[in-house]
Scaffold this motif. Structure first.
Motif, PDB file in Angstrom:
ATOM      1  N   GLU A  18     -20.911  42.169  92.199  1.00  0.00           N
ATOM      2  CA  GLU A  18     -19.561  41.837  91.720  1.00  0.00           C
ATOM      3  C   GLU A  18     -20.238  41.606  90.270  1.00  0.00           C
ATOM      4  OE1 GLU A  18     -15.834  39.074  91.772  1.00  0.00           O
ATOM      5  OE2 GLU A  18     -16.852  39.689  93.665  1.00  0.00           O
ATOM      6  N   THR A  19     -20.895  40.754  90.468  1.00  0.00           N
ATOM      7  CA  THR A  19     -21.749  39.743  88.855  1.00  0.00           C
ATOM      8  C   THR A  19     -22.589  41.276  88.130  1.00  0.00           C
ATOM      9  OG1 THR A  19     -21.998  37.745  90.484  1.00  0.00           O
ATOM     10  CG2 THR A  19     -23.236  37.956  88.418  1.00  0.00           C
ATOM     11  N   ALA A  20     -22.810  41.945  88.795  1.00  0.00           N
ATOM     12  CA  ALA A  20     -23.390  43.258  88.245  1.00  0.00           C
ATOM     13  C   ALA A  20     -22.711  44.204  87.388  1.00  0.00           C
ATOM     14  CB  ALA A  20     -24.646  43.894  89.050  1.00  0.00           C
ATOM     15  N   GLY A  21     -21.657  44.577  88.005  1.00  0.00           N
ATOM     16  CA  GLY A  21     -20.077  44.552  87.270  1.00  0.00           C
ATOM     17  C   GLY A  21     -19.797  44.228  86.404  1.00  0.00           C
ATOM     18  N   ALA A  22     -19.633  42.619  86.460  1.00  0.00           N
ATOM     19  CA  ALA A  22     -19.489  41.741  85.213  1.00  0.00           C
ATOM     20  C   ALA A  22     -20.532  42.368  83.695  1.00  0.00           C
ATOM     21  CB  ALA A  22     -19.432  40.668  85.082  1.00  0.00           C
ATOM     22  N   ASN A  27     -23.304  45.909  78.863  1.00  0.00           N
ATOM     23  CA  ASN A  27     -24.213  46.113  77.916  1.00  0.00           C
ATOM     24  C   ASN A  27     -26.099  46.090  79.460  1.00  0.00           C
ATOM     25  OD1 ASN A  27     -23.160  48.642  77.435  1.00  0.00           O
ATOM     26  ND2 ASN A  27     -23.605  47.443  75.075  1.00  0.00           N
ATOM     27  N   ILE A  28     -25.252  45.011  80.191  1.00  0.00           N
ATOM     28  CA  ILE A  28     -26.666  44.178  81.035  1.00  0.00           C
ATOM     29  C   ILE A  28     -26.276  45.632  82.052  1.00  0.00           C
ATOM     30  CG2 ILE A  28     -28.041  42.518  81.963  1.00  0.00           C
ATOM     31  CD1 ILE A  28     -26.275  41.028  79.563  1.00  0.00           C
ATOM     32  N   TYR A  29     -28.323  46.351  82.440  1.00  0.00           N
ATOM     33  CA  TYR A  29     -27.913  46.848  83.369  1.00  0.00           C
ATOM     34  C   TYR A  29     -29.392  46.264  84.074  1.00  0.00           C
ATOM     35  CZ  TYR A  29     -23.976  49.788  81.549  1.00  0.00           C
ATOM     36  OH  TYR A  29     -23.649  50.097  80.606  1.00  0.00           O
ATOM     37  N   THR A  30     -30.318  46.361  83.429  1.00  0.00           N
ATOM     38  CA  THR A  30     -31.930  46.037  84.658  1.00  0.00           C
ATOM     39  C   THR A  30     -31.658  44.157  84.156  1.00  0.00           C
ATOM     40  OG1 THR A  30     -33.016  46.801  82.815  1.00  0.00           O
ATOM     41  CG2 THR A  30     -32.171  48.005  83.949  1.00  0.00           C
ATOM     42  N   VAL A  31     -33.041  43.699  84.532  1.00  0.00           N
ATOM     43  CA  VAL A  31     -33.585  42.468  84.260  1.00  0.00           C
ATOM     44  C   VAL A  31     -33.838  42.229  83.001  1.00  0.00           C
ATOM     45  CG1 VAL A  31     -35.259  40.962  85.514  1.00  0.00           C
ATOM     46  CG2 VAL A  31     -34.216  42.815  87.087  1.00  0.00           C
ATOM     47  N   HIS A 147     -22.955  35.676  73.774  1.00  0.00           N
ATOM     48  CA  HIS A 147     -21.777  36.658  73.614  1.00  0.00           C
ATOM     49  C   HIS A 147     -22.312  36.597  75.259  1.00  0.00           C
ATOM     50  CE1 HIS A 147     -21.962  36.846  69.491  1.00  0.00           C
ATOM     51  NE2 HIS A 147     -22.955  37.102  69.332  1.00  0.00           N
ATOM     52  N   VAL A 148     -20.549  36.538  75.663  1.00  0.00           N
ATOM     53  CA  VAL A 148     -19.880  37.182  76.498  1.00  0.00           C
ATOM     54  C   VAL A 148     -19.497  37.882  76.663  1.00  0.00           C
ATOM     55  CG1 VAL A 148     -20.713  34.864  78.364  1.00  0.00           C
ATOM     56  CG2 VAL A 148     -18.596  33.913  76.562  1.00  0.00           C
ATOM     57  N   THR A 153     -19.130  33.681  82.087  1.00  0.00           N
ATOM     58  CA  THR A 153     -19.211  32.482  81.471  1.00  0.00           C
ATOM     59  C   THR A 153     -20.131  32.208  80.691  1.00  0.00           C
ATOM     60  OG1 THR A 153     -19.060  30.859  83.095  1.00  0.00           O
ATOM     61  CG2 THR A 153     -17.037  31.130  82.244  1.00  0.00           C
ATOM     62  N   VAL A 154     -20.858  31.214  79.340  1.00  0.00           N
ATOM     63  CA  VAL A 154     -21.804  30.559  78.752  1.00  0.00           C
ATOM     64  C   VAL A 154     -22.904  30.442  79.692  1.00  0.00           C
ATOM     65  CG1 VAL A 154     -23.070  30.246  76.797  1.00  0.00           C
ATOM     66  CG2 VAL A 154     -20.982  30.965  76.291  1.00  0.00           C
ATOM     67  N   LYS A 155     -21.658  29.486  80.434  1.00  0.00           N
ATOM     68  CA  LYS A 155     -22.220  28.102  81.839  1.00  0.00           C
ATOM     69  C   LYS A 155     -23.220  29.222  82.925  1.00  0.00           C
ATOM     70  CE  LYS A 155     -22.146  24.447  83.867  1.00  0.00           C
ATOM     71  NZ  LYS A 155     -21.154  22.989  83.836  1.00  0.00           N
ATOM     72  N   GLY A 156     -22.008  30.458  83.482  1.00  0.00           N
ATOM     73  CA  GLY A 156     -22.945  31.336  84.651  1.00  0.00           C
ATOM     74  C   GLY A 156     -23.499  32.133  83.625  1.00  0.00           C
TER      75      GLY A 156
END
Ligand code: ADP
Ligand code: MG
Length: 683
Positions: A18-22, A27-31, A147-148, A153-156
């Protein structure tokens, strides 16, 4: 970069599907993507005492409440709460809280509150984004802000990056060779990632940025210079063996002697043309610096070596003007120079194209018409485009491909600040004409408020009485609901009323059909019209030396570079010329910009100042900027690092250890990834 970091973010313990989807929304896919999602600023929780803070800085201060809070509502949900605070027992300021009405009861007179927000130095006001009643001791002084999007969230995000660093921090491999690391005392890559996401103090941030920005710029420069080296060594250009004596005669026959700057750029261009590599050069020179004659010399050189030349310009008017002036220069030398625009039709066009293909026409000047399929050259050796930023990359490529690797020269009057030239023209060679022909009169520029219009018109009438002509420039064509700006049609009507039968007033704008535009422009050139009301379509290249006055409405709406281009339409004859900026700018920056215009006629200086005031994105307009986007580096603020990286890249690209040394493998990987290198060789 270690292979491990290429794994998808779900490899991080604690990141699920789920987080990966968010994260994909960013445009974040990899570590690696996650670790390279850098903060764009830091929340600064150090308590400040206001004696050393700057305007617009985000700060945290603790203060004693000095007034009863005042709450105002705008509509149902929007509110503004203000209160006076005493900081460090010395500074009385105002704190503003938007949409937090519930705070009113918490703010007690003489109580202490800690607030974080944006500081307005002039209004002595802080716009609060975070607050806490009481004096707060925080463990962390600096917190990164990212940027979120969407549910993140920024914190997340901060937490996720923390997890990723904890698990994969050890896999962040060094990419810079030890020699460079120690020369600049750079943090290791691993340490830099830690410090940029979780800084202990300002110095941490500074050092992390320094390291990562250098790396980013070095990669960029290696790519640019790799491309350039490849172009130089592998492109099969043509060596244009011009006749030097012949060329000298041509130059001697010019109606003036060249400026030193013109001589220098002519030499740079000729050297490229003579070499077997393909020339890929930009000629930069302020409005009126004399680029046309440089183009003519280059074209003549091509002709004297038995090649054809082409000059492409963005508008018909400009094409005609260029053709006329260049034909005049070529006349005594029996060079056949023709004009091709969409107005050349029928039999004439057919004949012209035949002659071109046979090689009977040596120089062709024209608009986009030059890149049509039916246009075939016999032996095209040199392609020049004027006002190059007006043409797309694709159009320039088509023209180039009409010959077999012809030399290419781009001309532009857009003064690209030195600070941007490195990035924008990374793969091009650049020649600059940095000197005006002698004896030019400076254009006198005045900035006046709209209320002065009557006096401006009185002044214009005096110029017209002397037999001169004037331009009046407006930002828009028709009235618009959105912008309260003067429009060309209204201004035209008003001026017709004002000048009655005394002078003829023309109207020109982008929505007129091409033929009508030409007709108006010709009438103005022939002084059948004394005043030309126009939108910015006259910006490019137009030459009417008898026009000595330009009035620009709503001047604050234009960029400085554009105002400068517009202003360059006057001051082309021997008479004193004037440029009047009508503007009531509302901001300090706006006023500063108008002031700069009145202070200098130097396009390069202007562009540097404009850039400082507005930033690179605004300078060119967002899209056509050609300024590459960097993750972290800012070509303006990090200019020194950029320059260093460029010099280092230039040295590396030419040195054997770069191509063979193990410690450079990862930098070579950058070239390999971008397709410039194949199997360790330039491809
Ligand atoms: P731009 O660089 O804006 O295209 P132009 O080539 O149109 O400038 O030149 C502007 C004017 O200056 C022209 O009238 C041109 O003939 C004149 N000019 C160019 N070079 C010289 C020179 N070395 N000395 C005197 N006048 C020059
Ligand atoms: Mg020009």
């Amino acid at each position: 970069m270690s292979e491990k970091l290429k794994e998808t973010v779900t490899a991080v313990k604690g990141i699920g599907e789920e987080t990966a989807g968010a994260l994909t929304e960013l445009n974040i896919y990899t570590v690696e993507d996650l670790l390279e999602h850098f903060p764009f600023r830091y929340e600064d929780y150090r308590l400040r005492d206001l004696s050393d803070v700057r305007h617009d800085e985000r700060i945290t201060v603790a203060g004693k409440i000095q007034s009863e809070p005042v709450l105002q509502y705008y509509g149902r949900k929007r509110s503004r709460l203000t209160v006076k605070l005493l900081i460090s027992d010395r500074f009385l300021i105002q704190a503003v809280f938007f949409n937090q009405p519930y705070l009113k009861n918490k703010l007690q007179l003489n109580g202490v509150i800690t607030v974080t927000g944006k500081w307005d130095q002039y209004r002595r006001t802080i716009t609060v984004s975070e607050s806490k009643v009481g004096e707060v001791e925080r463990k962390k002084e600096l917190e990164p802000v990212y940027h979120v999007r969407g549910t993140l969230t920024v914190k997340g995000l901060r937490r996720l990056i923390g997890l990723a660093l904890k698990q994969f921090g050890g896999d962040i491999d060094e990419t810079l060779p030890p020699a460079l690391l120690s020369r600049y005392r750079l943090l290791s890559r691993r340490e830099a990632f830690r410090a940029i996401h979780f800084p202990k103090n300002q110095e941490d941030i500074k050092q992390a940025r320094r390291r990562l920005v250098y790396e980013e710029f070095l990669h960029f420069q290696l790519k640019m210079q790799g491309l350039r080296k490849f172009e130089r060594e592998h492109s099969k250009g043509i060596a244009i063996k011009y006749d030097l004596q012949d060329l000298k005669r041509f130059i001697k026959n010019l109606p003036f002697s060249l400026t030193d700057a013109q001589k220098r750029v002519v030499n740079e261009i000729l050297k490229d043309m003579k070499s077997p590599f393909r020339m890929n050069r930009l000629l930069q020179g302020d409005v009126g610096s004399g680029k046309t004659v440089v183009a003519a010399i280059a074209l003549y050189a091509a002709v004297s070596a038995g090649f054809q030349g082409a000059l492409m310009v963005p508008t018909e008017i400009l094409a005609e003007q260029h053709a006329e002036s260049i034909q005049k220069l070529f006349e005594p030398f029996a060079v056949n120079c023709e004009l091709l625009t969409s107005s050349v039709k029928g039999k004439k066009r057919k004949e012209l194209l035949e002659q071109l293909q046979k090689g009977d026409i040596q120089i062709l000047i024209g608009t986009h018409a030059l890149i049509q399929d039916e246009v075939n050259f016999h032996r095209l050796g040199l392609v020049i485009t004027d006002e190059q930023h007006r043409f797309g990359v694709e159009q320039r490529r088509i023209l180039r491909e009409k010959g077999e690797n012809p030399d290419v020269l781009f001309m532009t009057a857009t003064p690209i600040p030195r600070t941007l030239a490195i990035t924008v023209f990374g793969e091009m060679d650049v020649s600059v004409i940095n000197e005006m022909p002698a004896g030019r009169k400076q254009i006198k520029t005045f900035w006046v408020k709209d209320e002065m219009l009557d006096r401006v018109l009185g002044f214009m009438e005096k110029e017209l009485q002397k037999g001169r002509q004037a331009y009046v420039i407006c930002p828009l064509i028709e009235e618009s609901d959105k912008l309260d700006v003067q429009n060309a049609i209204d201004v035209h009507t008003a001026l017709v009323t004002y000048f009655r039968d005394r002078y003829k007033i023309g109207l020109m704008h982008g929505r007129l059909p091409g033929e009508e535009k030409d007709a108006v422009m010709k009438a103005f050139s022939a002084n059948e019209l004394q005043v030309l009301v126009s939108t910015t379509v006259v910006e490019v290249g137009v030459n009417v030396p008898n026009a000595t006055m330009m009035v620009i409405y709503d001047a604050e709406r234009f960029g400085l570079a554009q105002l400068h281009q517009l202003r360059g339409r006057v001051g082309r004859g021997s008479e004193q010329s004037y440029c009047i900026l009508l503007a009531n700018p509302k901001t300090d920056v706006g006023r500063e910009r108008m002031k700069i215009m009145t202070e200098t006629n130097d396009g390069f200086l202007l562009s540097e100042r404009d850039l400082e005031l507005r930033g690179p994105g605004d300078f060119f307009g967002k899209k056509q900027s050609g300024v590459p986007e960097f993750k972290l580096g800012d070509p303006v603020h990090d200019f020194r690092i950029l320059e260093t990286a460029r010099n280092d890249a230039a040295i590396l690209i030419e040195s054997p250890v770069f191509w063979n040394g193990e410690e450079y493998a990862s930098l070579r990987g950058v070239l390999e990834q971008s397709g410039i290198l194949k199997g360790g060789k330039l491809d």
